[in-house]
Write a protein that holds these residues in place. Structure first.
Motif, PDB file in Angstrom:
ATOM      1  N   LEU A 119       0.825  -1.193   0.000  1.00 17.72           N
ATOM      2  CA  LEU A 119       0.000   0.000   0.000  1.00 17.72           C
ATOM      3  C   LEU A 119       0.864   1.248   0.000  1.00 17.72           C
ATOM      4  CD1 LEU A 119      -2.658  -0.857   2.754  1.00 17.72           C
ATOM      5  CD2 LEU A 119      -2.909  -1.079   0.278  1.00 17.72           C
ATOM      6  N   THR A 175      -7.200   2.162   7.220  1.00 13.59           N
ATOM      7  CA  THR A 175      -7.529   2.004   5.799  1.00 13.59           C
ATOM      8  C   THR A 175      -9.042   2.085   5.567  1.00 13.59           C
ATOM      9  OG1 THR A 175      -7.619  -0.416   5.958  1.00 13.59           O
ATOM     10  CG2 THR A 175      -5.482   0.570   5.415  1.00 13.59           C
ATOM     11  N   ASP A 203     -10.269   1.369   1.842  1.00 12.51           N
ATOM     12  CA  ASP A 203     -10.946   0.103   1.543  1.00 12.51           C
ATOM     13  C   ASP A 203     -12.303   0.311   0.895  1.00 12.51           C
ATOM     14  OD1 ASP A 203      -8.799  -1.212   2.597  1.00 12.51           O
ATOM     15  OD2 ASP A 203      -9.724  -1.666   4.527  1.00 12.51           O
ATOM     16  N   ALA A 245      -3.429   4.892   2.415  1.00  7.76           N
ATOM     17  CA  ALA A 245      -3.675   4.525   3.802  1.00  7.76           C
ATOM     18  C   ALA A 245      -3.097   5.626   4.690  1.00  7.76           C
ATOM     19  CB  ALA A 245      -3.022   3.193   4.122  1.00  7.76           C
TER      20      ALA A 245
END
Length: 370
Positions: free
Chosen positions: A32, A54, A58, A67
């Motif tokens: 990420l 996240t 997400d 993130a």
């Protein structure tokens, strides 16, 4: 609720003032891109374990595909330095796990308390309010087209991002001298000055920074539900109410679009109609583009906006439309030091959006130079 993940920093990359970008390998095998605010969580380095939030990532929401680092739990020397006698008692992002304490511009412990204790007037200073953060550089392009010498302060409200550092736009505008200072109001934090309310932020801009004019809008990102009242941009009307109560000159920057696929935002956005037509309760100027840009689609959209504002004024007589010439505006927008983009559309795709913001800045500059 919060979605937590953890991982190890594989690499650090270039960020911008107040922001560090990282490549993180998560414990569940994914890589990420992550963002850390060193002043809040510390400075991660390669090999550090990091705890990530996240939640929005997400769900593919507005974190820019990133993130967010919440903690560097295993290396205390990475954490922000703590000063035992550090002044200030304003808590922002209050009662969240990442609440932070700052020195308010009018805090009794600060240098400006005496100046602001009884401050109650903006002395006619123009205040431009806009719905979206993306309007900020366009408003400033309009200001500078009229008068490059004006001292402009940005007041960032808390309808979008809370940390001012999140805005790469603001970082570049500060670097290029387009902004004199940033004041973060409400739960927003990280500006040159911290304020409890938009009212105290405007007073700080005038009495502490010596601003010639102020632009007020939320930070990057915004919240909307597609309903009449469920959007964070209602704060634009509230900001102009504050300006009027304090003796400023309210200037309403219209949100418009020639390319938004959503009918409620095409032409004059319902956000502007609601914020300025119903939330705003005091007299305010509404700058309208006058003349031709030479782009048929743009000029057609702006003609529709003029007609819509004419209808709005019948129901909201506190609004005063003011014609502002569009001559030179598109060229000025092309000179922005940051890329212009709104809802993923650039200057060429949605010229009308940026022209409408720029003429608001141009009108405010006339008022600020008077």
């Amino acid at each position: 609720m919060i979605r937590w993940r953890q991982g190890v920093v594989r690499a650090t990359g270039p960020g911008w003032p107040g922001v560090l970008l990282l490549d993180v390998d998560t414990s569940d095998g994914e890589s990420l891109r992550a963002l850390a605010y060193p002043d809040v969580v510390g400075t991660p380095r390669t090999g550090d374990r990091v705890l990530l939030n996240t939640t929005a990532l997400d769900r593919s929401l507005g974190t820019g595909g990133l993130a967010l680092v919440v903690a560097v739990p295993d290396r205390p020397d990475a954490w922000p330095a703590r000063e035992a006698e550090e002044p200030g008692h304003l808590v922002k992002a209050r009662y969240t796990p990442l609440q932070t304490m700052v020195l308010g511009v009018d805090d009794p412990e600060g240098a400006h308390h005496g100046r602001l204790a009884d401050a109650d007037d903006l002395g006619g200073m123009p205040v431009v309010a806009a719905d979206l953060h993306s309007a900020l550089p366009a408003v400033l392009a309009g200001v500078r087209l009229e008068d490059e010498g004006l001292r402009v302060v940005y007041v960032m409200t808390d309808g979008g991002a809370l940390p001012a550092a999140y805005s790469r736009t603001v970082a570049v505008l500060r670097e290029r001298g387009w902004l004199e200072a940033v004041v973060t109001a409400g739960q927003a934090y990280g500006g040159d000055l911290e304020a409890v309310t938009v009212h105290s932020a405007l007073l700080a801009a005038h009495h502490v920074v010596g601003a010639d004019l102020v632009v007020v809008t939320q930070g990057p990102g915004n919240l909307g539900t597609g309903t009449r009242w469920g959007f964070s941009g209602v704060s634009a009307g509230e900001a102009l109410n504050a300006a009027a109560v304090l003796g400023g000159r309210p200037v309403a920057s219209l949100r418009v679009s020639q390319a938004d696929p959503r009918p409620r935002h095409r032409g004059l956005s319902h956000h502007s109609a609601t914020a300025y037509g119903r939330v705003l309760a005091h007299p305010a100027e509404v700058p309208l583009p006058h003349g031709t840009t030479g782009h048929a689609a743009t000029d057609g959209c702006l003609a529709d906006v003029r007609a819509a504002v004419g209808e709005l004024v019948h129901a909201a007589p506190h609004l005063r439309p003011v014609d502002v010439a569009v001559e030179g505006v598109v060229e000025a927008l092309h000179g922005s030091p940051v890329p212009l983009a709104t809802m993923g559309r650039g200057l060429e795709e949605d010229t009308a959006s940026f022209v409408a913001a720029a003429v608001a800045g141009r009108r405010a500059a006339v008022l600020g130079s008077a």
